[in-house]
Design a protein around this motif. Structure first.
Motif, mmCIF file in Angstrom:
data_model
loop_
_atom_site.group_PDB
_atom_site.id
_atom_site.type_symbol
_atom_site.label_atom_id
_atom_site.label_comp_id
_atom_site.label_asym_id
_atom_site.label_seq_id
_atom_site.Cartn_x
_atom_site.Cartn_y
_atom_site.Cartn_z
ATOM 1 N N SER A 42 0.831 -1.200 0.000
ATOM 2 C CA SER A 42 0.000 0.000 0.000
ATOM 3 C C SER A 42 0.865 1.248 0.000
ATOM 4 C CB SER A 42 -0.883 -0.031 1.255
ATOM 5 O OG SER A 42 -1.512 1.191 1.478
ATOM 6 N N THR A 44 2.902 7.152 2.913
ATOM 7 C CA THR A 44 3.031 6.018 3.818
ATOM 8 C C THR A 44 3.042 4.741 2.998
ATOM 9 O OG1 THR A 44 1.885 7.200 5.588
ATOM 10 C CG2 THR A 44 2.034 4.807 5.798
ATOM 11 N N LEU A 45 4.120 3.996 3.109
ATOM 12 C CA LEU A 45 4.266 2.702 2.458
ATOM 13 C C LEU A 45 4.026 1.629 3.503
ATOM 14 C CD1 LEU A 45 5.299 0.532 0.424
ATOM 15 C CD2 LEU A 45 7.613 1.093 1.220
ATOM 16 N N THR A 46 3.169 0.678 3.180
ATOM 17 C CA THR A 46 2.935 -0.461 4.059
ATOM 18 C C THR A 46 3.092 -1.739 3.250
ATOM 19 O OG1 THR A 46 1.350 0.826 5.365
ATOM 20 C CG2 THR A 46 1.287 -1.570 5.631
ATOM 21 N N LYS A 89 2.521 -5.657 4.182
ATOM 22 C CA LYS A 89 1.983 -6.518 5.242
ATOM 23 C C LYS A 89 1.815 -7.920 4.695
ATOM 24 C CE LYS A 89 -1.865 -6.917 8.455
ATOM 25 N NZ LYS A 89 -3.066 -6.265 8.978
ATOM 26 N N ILE A 104 10.730 4.364 9.801
ATOM 27 C CA ILE A 104 10.275 3.014 9.494
ATOM 28 C C ILE A 104 9.854 2.342 10.786
ATOM 29 C CG2 ILE A 104 12.550 1.956 9.679
ATOM 30 C CD1 ILE A 104 11.776 0.170 7.276
ATOM 31 N N ASN A 105 8.845 1.491 10.685
ATOM 32 C CA ASN A 105 8.366 0.728 11.824
ATOM 33 C C ASN A 105 8.130 -0.701 11.352
ATOM 34 O OD1 ASN A 105 7.354 0.392 14.557
ATOM 35 N ND2 ASN A 105 5.342 0.188 13.607
ATOM 36 N N GLU A 136 6.523 -4.339 12.667
ATOM 37 C CA GLU A 136 5.774 -5.115 13.649
ATOM 38 C C GLU A 136 5.684 -6.534 13.133
ATOM 39 O OE1 GLU A 136 1.977 -3.315 14.293
ATOM 40 O OE2 GLU A 136 2.851 -1.385 14.837
ATOM 41 N N THR A 178 4.470 -6.626 9.387
ATOM 42 C CA THR A 178 4.058 -5.383 8.748
ATOM 43 C C THR A 178 5.215 -4.397 8.820
ATOM 44 O OG1 THR A 178 1.751 -5.713 9.394
ATOM 45 C CG2 THR A 178 2.389 -3.482 8.750
ATOM 46 N N THR A 188 6.125 -0.571 7.846
ATOM 47 C CA THR A 188 5.526 0.712 7.503
ATOM 48 C C THR A 188 6.637 1.761 7.456
ATOM 49 O OG1 THR A 188 3.513 0.080 8.691
ATOM 50 C CG2 THR A 188 3.758 2.411 8.126
ATOM 51 N N THR A 224 7.398 5.938 6.312
ATOM 52 C CA THR A 224 6.829 7.224 5.912
ATOM 53 C C THR A 224 7.907 8.075 5.260
ATOM 54 O OG1 THR A 224 7.223 8.153 8.110
ATOM 55 C CG2 THR A 224 5.033 7.222 7.692
#
Length: 181
Positions: free
Chosen positions: A26, A36-38, A40, A85-86, A88, A96, A98, A100
């Motif tokens: 996404s 925002t890049l996701t 998952k 970056i995150n 999880e 996931t 993520t 930004t």
């Protein structure tokens, strides 16, 4: 990397290697220029220790080389724009990632050719369900291989004719999106 799409390809291939059967990619751009890049997946997931290690370029689970640059380069690309970056993850449940980005930053890496990235991912893993969405105010590009399977039945998504249709479908959507790709 010269394009964000190459980072996305690399990190998404990690999801494929982790045994994911469903992968979401996404890209959501807001009116302020934040992206925002996701990515998952429902792959094997990682322990908290491994999550902390994946941002280290000298950590990799691969046996063919001693470095893993996908996540560290994505982190660098995000942080150069003032983003972050995150990650999880839960063992057995998936991961996931993520990131930004401030698209107004002079250091923002162009998104690049997402159409070719998606076609490459589907060609390399035709049995995995990919969901892709790229949104910005007033425009959207989307693709769901799950929906394609419902229409195509037993026809493989890896067939050249199907891949060419996917390429044309995404290209047409991106023409209406504003000229990217």
């Amino acid at each position: 990397m010269k394009e964000l799409s190459l980072n996305i390809l690399d990190v998404t291939e990690n999801s494929v290697s982790a045994g994911a059967k469903n992968i979401l990619v996404s890209l959501i751009e807001d009116e302020k220029g934040m992206l925002t890049l996701t990515i998952k997946d429902n792959g094997c997931g990682m322990t908290p220790e491994v999550v902390k290690s994946v941002i280290d370029p000298f950590y990799t689970t691969r046996t063919t080389r001693k470095v893993g640059l996908g996540v560290p380069l994505l982190k660098l690309a995000a942080e150069q724009t003032g983003g972050k970056i995150n990650i999880e993850s839960e063992v057995g449940a998936g991961t996931t990632v993520t990131a930004t980005f401030d698209t107004k930053s002079i250091d923002f890496t162009p998104i690049g050719d997402m159409t070719s990235t998606l076609v490459t991912l589907i060609m390399g893993a035709p049995d995995i369900d990919f969901e892709y969405v790229h949104q910005k105010p007033g425009a959207e590009v989307a693709l769901s291989t799950m929906q394609l399977r419902e229409v195509l039945g037993d026809v493989s998504l890896g067939m050249p004719e199907v891949l060419e249709w996917i390429r044309e479908y995404l290209t047409e959507q991106y023409k209406n999106f504003g000229g990217i790709n």
